[in-house]
Each structure stands twice: as C-alpha cells, then as structure tokens.
Scaffold this motif. Structure first.
Motif, short mmCIF file in Angstrom:
data_model
loop_
_atom_site.label_atom_id
_atom_site.label_comp_id
_atom_site.label_asym_id
_atom_site.label_seq_id
_atom_site.Cartn_x
_atom_site.Cartn_y
_atom_site.Cartn_z
N THR A 90 0.81 -1.21 0.00
CA THR A 90 0.00 0.00 0.00
C THR A 90 0.84 1.26 0.00
O THR A 90 0.31 2.36 0.10
CB THR A 90 -0.94 0.01 1.22
OG1 THR A 90 -0.14 -0.10 2.41
CG2 THR A 90 -1.94 -1.12 1.15
N ARG A 104 -3.91 5.13 -2.00
CA ARG A 104 -4.72 4.03 -1.48
C ARG A 104 -6.08 3.98 -2.17
O ARG A 104 -6.61 2.91 -2.44
CB ARG A 104 -4.86 4.14 0.04
CG ARG A 104 -3.61 3.67 0.77
CD ARG A 104 -3.84 3.54 2.27
NE ARG A 104 -4.10 4.82 2.91
CZ ARG A 104 -3.17 5.69 3.27
NH1 ARG A 104 -1.91 5.42 3.06
NH2 ARG A 104 -3.51 6.83 3.85
N ALA A 108 -7.76 0.87 -4.55
CA ALA A 108 -9.11 0.32 -4.41
C ALA A 108 -9.84 0.25 -5.75
O ALA A 108 -10.78 -0.52 -5.89
CB ALA A 108 -9.91 1.17 -3.42
N GLU A 109 -9.39 1.03 -6.75
CA GLU A 109 -10.03 1.02 -8.07
C GLU A 109 -9.55 -0.12 -8.95
O GLU A 109 -10.16 -0.39 -9.97
CB GLU A 109 -9.76 2.35 -8.79
CG GLU A 109 -10.40 3.54 -8.16
CD GLU A 109 -10.05 4.83 -8.88
OE1 GLU A 109 -9.54 4.77 -10.02
OE2 GLU A 109 -10.28 5.89 -8.31
N PRO A 128 -15.11 -7.19 -6.53
CA PRO A 128 -15.37 -6.22 -5.47
C PRO A 128 -16.83 -5.74 -5.49
O PRO A 128 -17.47 -5.74 -6.54
CB PRO A 128 -14.43 -5.05 -5.81
CG PRO A 128 -13.48 -5.54 -6.82
CD PRO A 128 -14.10 -6.73 -7.47
#
Length: 192
Positions: A90, A104, A108-109, A128
């Motif tokens: 990360t 971050r 997440a994308e 997701p």
C-alpha cells in the motif's frame, strides 16, 4: 500518421469506457481500452498486455506532469520486472505524484483480487462490491453486480443462430480497470 493515431486513441479510449455501461460488447471494450493506452504511450514501446500497467502509471501522475512522469514510472516498473498493475503493498512507488490517501484510493479502483473461472455454461467469479460483471455467449450479454464474495453465474443463452457457439467469456470492470476470461484471458497472457 501521428494525427491518425491521436484520433484513434481518443476513439478507442471512448470505446473502452463503454464496457461497464454495456453499450458495446465487453471484449470490444477491453481490447479497445488497452489499445488506446498503448497508442497514447507508443513511444515507450509497450507490448501486448501493457494497457493495465500503463493505466496505473497514468493514474499515479497528474495531468501537467504525465508526459514526464509516466515514462519514468513505466521504465522503473519494467526494470523491476513489473508488467501488471497487480503489485501488492500500500506504499506508493517512487515518483508517484499522489498523496498517500489518493494512492490508497487508486489501489481500491484496481481489479486486483478478481477471480474468474469459466466452467462450461457457468462462471465462478469473485469481484469487489459494485464492480460490473459482464458475461457473454456469442453476441448475447448479461450484466451482474459484484458483491465482494464468490458466486457462480450462468452464461446467457447461446445465440440462436449458432454462428458464435463456444465464444463465451466474462469481464469484471472496476472503476477504470478490467480483467477478463475466456479468450480475453488467453489473449492477455500472450507475450511477444
């Protein structure tokens, strides 16, 4: 040819963005989106499968410095053997123009952690929450929304004409990223 390539890149990027909307066939969106990235950064000599890593390098830059930063991050990643945006960790890599929070959010994308398994007339998928899952069987497509857990989805019924029998697959679209299976998975795995 530069003008033609620039116009083609814009058109292909537009087609690539249509994938999660379902306005074009999912495989067309995936191929067009990757090709648009490769055309935009053609001076870097990106090969097949370089669209997603270039997407990640672009997102780590800001527009005013992208022309300098993307080539540097691309070359640094290639020198370390990174050829996909699916690296772990990360902490942003050196040269990233994003703040830690924005980096971050970028992580997440990504479509990392997506699992697709085509088995007969079904697809086992882990995507997701909120990701668009597009399945196809010939020209017939269906849309499902990811829930964050593994599920089995049935492929849509086969095209009644039978002309595209056996041409099925699945793609998961996250916000900007994508991962496919069927012939798209085979295509992405080919290295030149």
């Amino acid at each position: 040819m530069t003008g033609i390539l620039d116009e083609a890149q814009r058109y292909l990027a537009w087609l690539g963005a249509q994938g999660s909307l379902g306005t074009v066939h999912p495989w067309a969106a995936v191929v067009a989106g990757g090709l648009a990235q490769r055309i935009r950064w053609r001076t870097l000599g990106p090969g097949r499968g370089a669209g997603r890593p270039l997407w990640m390098c672009e997102r780590m830059a800001t527009v005013p410095i992208a022309s300098d930063l993307v080539p540097r991050t691309w070359r640094a990643a290639r020198a370390r053997g990174v050829d996909a945006p699916d690296w772990s960790g990360t902490t942003s890599p050196g040269g990233c123009a994003l703040t830690p929070d924005r980096y971050r959010a970028l992580l997440a994308e990504r479509a990392i952690g997506v699992r697709l398994g085509l088995q007969g007339d079904a697809v086992r998928v882990t995507a997701p929450p909120g990701a668009m899952i597009r399945l196809w069987n010939g020209v017939t497509t269906t849309l499902h929304i990811g829930a964050g857990e593994e599920t089995t989805l049935l492929l849509p019924p086969e095209d009644p004409s039978g002309l595209s029998a056996g041409r099925s697959g699945a793609v998961v679209f996250t916000r900007g990223d994508r991962v496919g299976t069927g012939w798209l998975g085979v295509y992405a795995a080919i290295r030149t």
